[in-house]
Design a protein around this motif. Structure first.
Motif, PDB file in Angstrom:
ATOM      1  N   HIS A 191       0.796  -1.218   0.000  1.00 40.65           N
ATOM      2  CA  HIS A 191       0.000   0.000   0.000  1.00 40.65           C
ATOM      3  C   HIS A 191       0.836   1.278   0.000  1.00 40.65           C
ATOM      4  N   TRP A 192       1.826   1.337   0.896  1.00 40.07           N
ATOM      5  CA  TRP A 192       2.592   2.576   1.047  1.00 40.07           C
ATOM      6  C   TRP A 192       3.467   2.851  -0.170  1.00 40.07           C
ATOM      7  N   PHE A 193       3.936   1.762  -0.799  1.00 44.40           N
ATOM      8  CA  PHE A 193       4.767   1.959  -1.988  1.00 44.40           C
ATOM      9  C   PHE A 193       3.925   2.469  -3.149  1.00 44.40           C
ATOM     10  N   LYS A 194       2.689   1.944  -3.244  1.00 47.57           N
ATOM     11  CA  LYS A 194       1.783   2.440  -4.296  1.00 47.57           C
ATOM     12  C   LYS A 194       1.502   3.921  -4.061  1.00 47.57           C
ATOM     13  N   MET A 195       1.245   4.262  -2.810  1.00 45.71           N
ATOM     14  CA  MET A 195       0.986   5.669  -2.487  1.00 45.71           C
ATOM     15  C   MET A 195       2.177   6.543  -2.819  1.00 45.71           C
ATOM     16  N   LEU A 196       3.351   5.972  -2.522  1.00 47.02           N
ATOM     17  CA  LEU A 196       4.586   6.719  -2.736  1.00 47.02           C
ATOM     18  C   LEU A 196       4.741   7.107  -4.202  1.00 47.02           C
ATOM     19  N   PHE A 197       4.544   6.119  -5.076  1.00 49.07           N
ATOM     20  CA  PHE A 197       4.813   6.392  -6.483  1.00 49.07           C
ATOM     21  C   PHE A 197       3.679   7.122  -7.180  1.00 49.07           C
ATOM     22  N   SER A 198       2.517   7.167  -6.523  1.00 44.19           N
ATOM     23  CA  SER A 198       1.453   7.975  -7.122  1.00 44.19           C
ATOM     24  C   SER A 198       1.459   9.380  -6.519  1.00 44.19           C
ATOM     25  N   ASN A 199       2.359   9.589  -5.543  1.00 40.55           N
ATOM     26  CA  ASN A 199       2.453  10.882  -4.884  1.00 40.55           C
ATOM     27  C   ASN A 199       3.324  11.822  -5.723  1.00 40.55           C
ATOM     28  N   SER A 200       2.723  12.900  -6.204  1.00 43.71           N
ATOM     29  CA  SER A 200       3.477  13.783  -7.110  1.00 43.71           C
ATOM     30  C   SER A 200       4.635  14.443  -6.374  1.00 43.71           C
ATOM     31  N   GLN A 201       4.442  14.646  -5.072  1.00 44.89           N
ATOM     32  CA  GLN A 201       5.518  15.266  -4.300  1.00 44.89           C
ATOM     33  C   GLN A 201       6.737  14.341  -4.245  1.00 44.89           C
ATOM     34  N   PHE A 202       6.465  13.045  -4.079  1.00 40.35           N
ATOM     35  CA  PHE A 202       7.580  12.099  -4.002  1.00 40.35           C
ATOM     36  C   PHE A 202       8.364  12.056  -5.305  1.00 40.35           C
ATOM     37  N   THR A 203       7.671  12.054  -6.430  1.00 40.16           N
ATOM     38  CA  THR A 203       8.386  12.016  -7.712  1.00 40.16           C
ATOM     39  C   THR A 203       9.250  13.264  -7.865  1.00 40.16           C
ATOM     40  N   ARG A 204       8.728  14.392  -7.384  1.00 37.59           N
ATOM     41  CA  ARG A 204       9.526  15.613  -7.496  1.00 37.59           C
ATOM     42  C   ARG A 204      10.752  15.537  -6.577  1.00 37.59           C
ATOM     43  N   VAL A 205      10.530  14.998  -5.384  1.00 37.84           N
ATOM     44  CA  VAL A 205      11.628  14.861  -4.435  1.00 37.84           C
ATOM     45  C   VAL A 205      12.717  13.944  -4.999  1.00 37.84           C
ATOM     46  N   LEU A 206      12.272  12.867  -5.642  1.00 41.33           N
ATOM     47  CA  LEU A 206      13.215  11.931  -6.248  1.00 41.33           C
ATOM     48  C   LEU A 206      14.007  12.631  -7.350  1.00 41.33           C
ATOM     49  N   TYR A 207      13.274  13.408  -8.172  1.00 44.01           N
ATOM     50  CA  TYR A 207      13.928  14.161  -9.244  1.00 44.01           C
ATOM     51  C   TYR A 207      14.948  15.141  -8.656  1.00 44.01           C
ATOM     52  N   ASN A 208      14.545  15.881  -7.616  1.00 49.17           N
ATOM     53  CA  ASN A 208      15.462  16.838  -6.974  1.00 49.17           C
ATOM     54  C   ASN A 208      16.717  16.148  -6.465  1.00 49.17           C
ATOM     55  N   THR A 209      16.494  14.997  -5.814  1.00 45.45           N
ATOM     56  CA  THR A 209      17.628  14.286  -5.225  1.00 45.45           C
ATOM     57  C   THR A 209      18.647  13.917  -6.295  1.00 45.45           C
ATOM     58  N   ILE A 210      18.147  13.307  -7.370  1.00 45.79           N
ATOM     59  CA  ILE A 210      19.052  12.869  -8.438  1.00 45.79           C
ATOM     60  C   ILE A 210      19.683  14.079  -9.121  1.00 45.79           C
ATOM     61  N   TYR A 211      18.879  15.116  -9.334  1.00 37.58           N
ATOM     62  CA  TYR A 211      19.385  16.330  -9.996  1.00 37.58           C
ATOM     63  C   TYR A 211      20.531  16.947  -9.192  1.00 37.58           C
ATOM     64  N   ILE A 212      20.305  17.142  -7.885  1.00 31.48           N
ATOM     65  CA  ILE A 212      21.325  17.779  -7.046  1.00 31.48           C
ATOM     66  C   ILE A 212      22.558  16.891  -6.926  1.00 31.48           C
ATOM     67  N   SER A 213      22.296  15.587  -6.722  1.00 35.36           N
ATOM     68  CA  SER A 213      23.400  14.658  -6.539  1.00 35.36           C
ATOM     69  C   SER A 213      24.246  14.543  -7.810  1.00 35.36           C
ATOM     70  N   LEU A 214      23.571  14.498  -8.968  1.00 32.30           N
ATOM     71  CA  LEU A 214      24.311  14.432 -10.234  1.00 32.30           C
ATOM     72  C   LEU A 214      25.078  15.723 -10.510  1.00 32.30           C
ATOM     73  N   SER A 215      24.453  16.855 -10.201  1.00 28.63           N
ATOM     74  CA  SER A 215      25.154  18.137 -10.423  1.00 28.63           C
ATOM     75  C   SER A 215      26.405  18.208  -9.561  1.00 28.63           C
ATOM     76  N   LYS A 216      26.280  17.738  -8.316  1.00 28.44           N
ATOM     77  CA  LYS A 216      27.446  17.733  -7.435  1.00 28.44           C
ATOM     78  C   LYS A 216      28.528  16.846  -8.024  1.00 28.44           C
ATOM     79  N   LEU A 217      28.108  15.729  -8.615  1.00 31.67           N
ATOM     80  CA  LEU A 217      29.073  14.797  -9.205  1.00 31.67           C
ATOM     81  C   LEU A 217      29.759  15.434 -10.412  1.00 31.67           C
ATOM     82  N   VAL A 218      28.941  15.982 -11.329  1.00 30.68           N
ATOM     83  CA  VAL A 218      29.495  16.507 -12.581  1.00 30.68           C
ATOM     84  C   VAL A 218      30.394  17.723 -12.331  1.00 30.68           C
TER      85      VAL A 218
END
Lengths: 318, 288
Positions: free
Chosen positions: A80-107
């Motif tokens: 249940h919670w995983f389904k909620m997680l991936f249908s949560n628009s905030q979570f997808t944005r948070v995931l995007y932010n995390t990867i974006y910031i982490s990749l920028s720091k790397l590059v």
């Protein structure tokens, strides 16, 4: 070295290969070896309590956890919670932010210590070199809370140095600048310290190579390009590979300290998301599911990156 | 080695050195800026701009800060945590690492795996919080101490160090009738001062700078460690600024003074920090 070898035989395998004579040996050694086991108890107990017990607690990601009912009393919730997680628009944005910031720091952040180390290595005046090293290492030892405080006041449009350039708003409060400043401040804090490993690798390069190059008429850039860089290439590759294992960690302290309601859209990352939902709002199961997702992806990434590092003849962290 | 310096070499050196000096200034200026703010008068610090030296030198902000009893409580809490984490941590870590360096010890590999596995996988923030909560350690400084003392990485570093020690002395002591405990405490540990100091400083600095754990586990203001205290001062002062209440009370210089006071201990031990941290990176890279 040892750490790598231990990984290969699983704990189960180790137990299975114990033959009769090994048990005899164990019994024979026990009067002396029991003291070794005794020594390990406090450390192992600490790990058991604070590292392994929480791993068992992950189960609440699959339950509808209520503090009053306890971990075992709470009903199962399946995925249940995983389904909620991936249908949560905030979570997808948070995931995007995390990867974006982490990749920028790397590059942008990863090459900085390499460049800086080569520059420092070219300084032939020893006291000057030492002083520069001492200065660039310093920010590494100061916590993000302090750095955050300094940054906010330095970048403040009324009292900071920006006031002379006529900024009207603190750039840390503007979503358009926020991630850039996150990456820049991270470089500022850690690039200097990152040089230590590279400087150690550079020290190992034979002086004769440079002398030979000088006789052949190579200039400084050519020596850096054809001698220094290739000599530290394996160090660079290994650190780069190991760094990719941390793709889903953008840095809790830094983001938590520097983010504000105005920059939440671009600055909210997995760690701060879990903290806010889990501890501030008390949605334990939901937050644990998010944390578990992060841990599992992290585990996979670290395993893959270590496999590559080992294939290159390096030991990695495992 | 005799070096023939030509014109382009000089240009390279000048450009390179100037760049590095510029970088050093960029690294140092924020701290200097904060120091100047803390030593300037309220009016001048609020005017901002670039500081070469403090303007209208005054110690007012420091007087204001040290009058607050909370900073001393936080200072005490931070020192308490850092001290106990370091002492217990070095002891427990070395006690765990030493047997792991003995190849003939049965179960050695399995236990090493148990240690290393914590490095790549963890339960996450919430399950950890629930465990600490069940242990009754929420809102206790011991939560911070106990969670920090044994880390897999430190254990591996120490284990590698112990493995590299020559075994002859230990064997001689063993033949003379000394048991493992006596050998460990009276022979091995005194030989390992360098690695003990390195791990000890790592633990101390990590504890001093730790922000996330106190944020999660401490609620009482009486228990705040310095990072939490600073955070609170900054938030409070910023709030005061937006509401206009703090206009009279040197907002910037108070934040500055609080920050400088908390950095001072780090600066005092910085020469040691640098030396042993660099040594630690070498230990780590030798091990690979």
């Amino acid at each position: 070295m040892e750490a790598v070898k231990q990984k290969n035989p699983s704990p189960k395998g180790t137990v299975m290969i114990q033959s009769e004579s090994k048990w005899k040996k164990f019994a024979k050694n026990f009067p002396v070896h029991k003291y070794y086991y005794l020594l390990m108890i406090p450390g192992l107990l600490t790990l058991l309590l604070f590292r392994y017990a929480p791993m068992g607690g992950i189960i609440i990601a699959f339950k509808d956890f209520k503090i009053a009912e306890g971990i075992f009393g709470s009903p199962w919730a399946g995925l249940h919670w995983f389904k909620m997680l991936f249908s949560n628009s905030q979570f997808t944005r948070v995931l995007y932010n995390t990867i974006y910031i982490s990749l920028s720091k790397l590059v942008f952040g990863f090459p900085m210590p390499i460049i800086l180390a080569i520059m420092i290595n070219e300084v032939k005046n020893v006291p000057l070199k030492r002083s520069i090293q001492s200065i660039v290492y310093l920010p590494h030892f100061i916590s993000w809370v302090v750095i955050g405080g300094i940054l906010f006041s330095m970048l403040s449009p009324t009292v900071g140095i920006l006031s002379i350039f006529g900024f009207s708003k603190n750039p840390l409060l503007e979503p358009s600048n926020f991630r850039t400043l996150i990456v820049l401040s991270d470089i500022w804090k850690e690039a200097g310290w990152g040089t230590v490993v590279y400087l150690a690798a550079i020290t190992g390069i034979s002086e004769e190579l440079y002398e030979a190059a000088t006789i052949d008429g190579a200039n400084r850039f050519q020596k850096i390009w054809y001698i220094t860089l290739p000599s530290i290439a394996s160090t660079i590759a290994v650190l780069l590979i190991l760094r990719t294992g941390t793709l889903l960690t953008a840095g809790f302290d830094q983001l938590y300290v520097l983010q504000s309601p105005a920059t939440m859209d671009v600055g909210d990352v997995l760690d701060t998301f879990v903290y806010r939902y889990g501890l501030a709002q008390g949605r334990f199961s939901f937050a644990t599911a998010a944390g578990l997702f992060q841990s599992v992806v992290g585990l996979i990434l670290v395993s893959i990156s270590n496999m590559f590092a080992r294939r290159m003849g390096q030991d990695g962290i495992l | 080695m005799k070096k023939r310096k030509n014109f382009s070499d000089y240009v390279f050196d000048i450009v390179n050195t100037s760049l590095l000096i510029f970088i050093s200034i960029v690294m140092l200026y924020p701290f200097w800026h904060e120091l100047c703010l803390s030593l300037s008068s309220a009016a001048e610090s609020t005017r901002g701009g670039i500081f070469i030296i403090p303007r209208q030198f005054t110690l007012e902000a420091y007087k204001l800060v040290i009058r607050s009893s909370f900073i001393w409580t936080s200072f005490y809490n931070s020192i308490y945590c850092a001290f106990l984490t370091t002492v217990i941590g070095v002891l427990f870590t070395s006690m765990l690492a030493y047997p792991l360096s003995k190849k003939e010890l049965m179960g050695n590999r399995s236990i090493s795996f148990v240690v290393v596995f914590c490095m790549i996988f963890n339960g996450g923030m919430i399950p950890t919080y629930l465990v600490v909560n069940n242990l009754g350690l929420v809102n206790s400084l011991w939560a911070l101490i106990l969670m920090a003392i044994v880390t897999p990485y430190n254990t591996i570093i120490m284990k590698n160090f112990f493995t590299s020690l020559p075994t002859e002395i230990e064997e001689a002591a063993f033949i003379d009738g000394a048991g493992p405990l006596r050998i460990f405490f009276t022979i091995v540990l005194p030989l390992s001062k360098a690695v003990l100091a390195t791990i000890g400083l790592w633990l101390a600095v990590a504890s001093w700078n730790n922000f996330m754990m106190p944020l999660i586990y401490l609620n009482d203001r009486e228990l705040y460690t310095l990072p939490l205290y600073i955070r609170q001062v900054i938030d409070g002062q910023l709030l005061a600024r937006t509401t206009g209440e703090g206009a009279q009370s040197a907002v910037e210089s108070v934040i500055g003074a609080t920050i400088i006071i908390t950095i001072i201990p780090i600066i005092c031990v910085y020469p040691y920090l640098q030396k042993y941290f660099v040594k630690g990176v070498m230990l780590g890279s030798v091990k690979g």
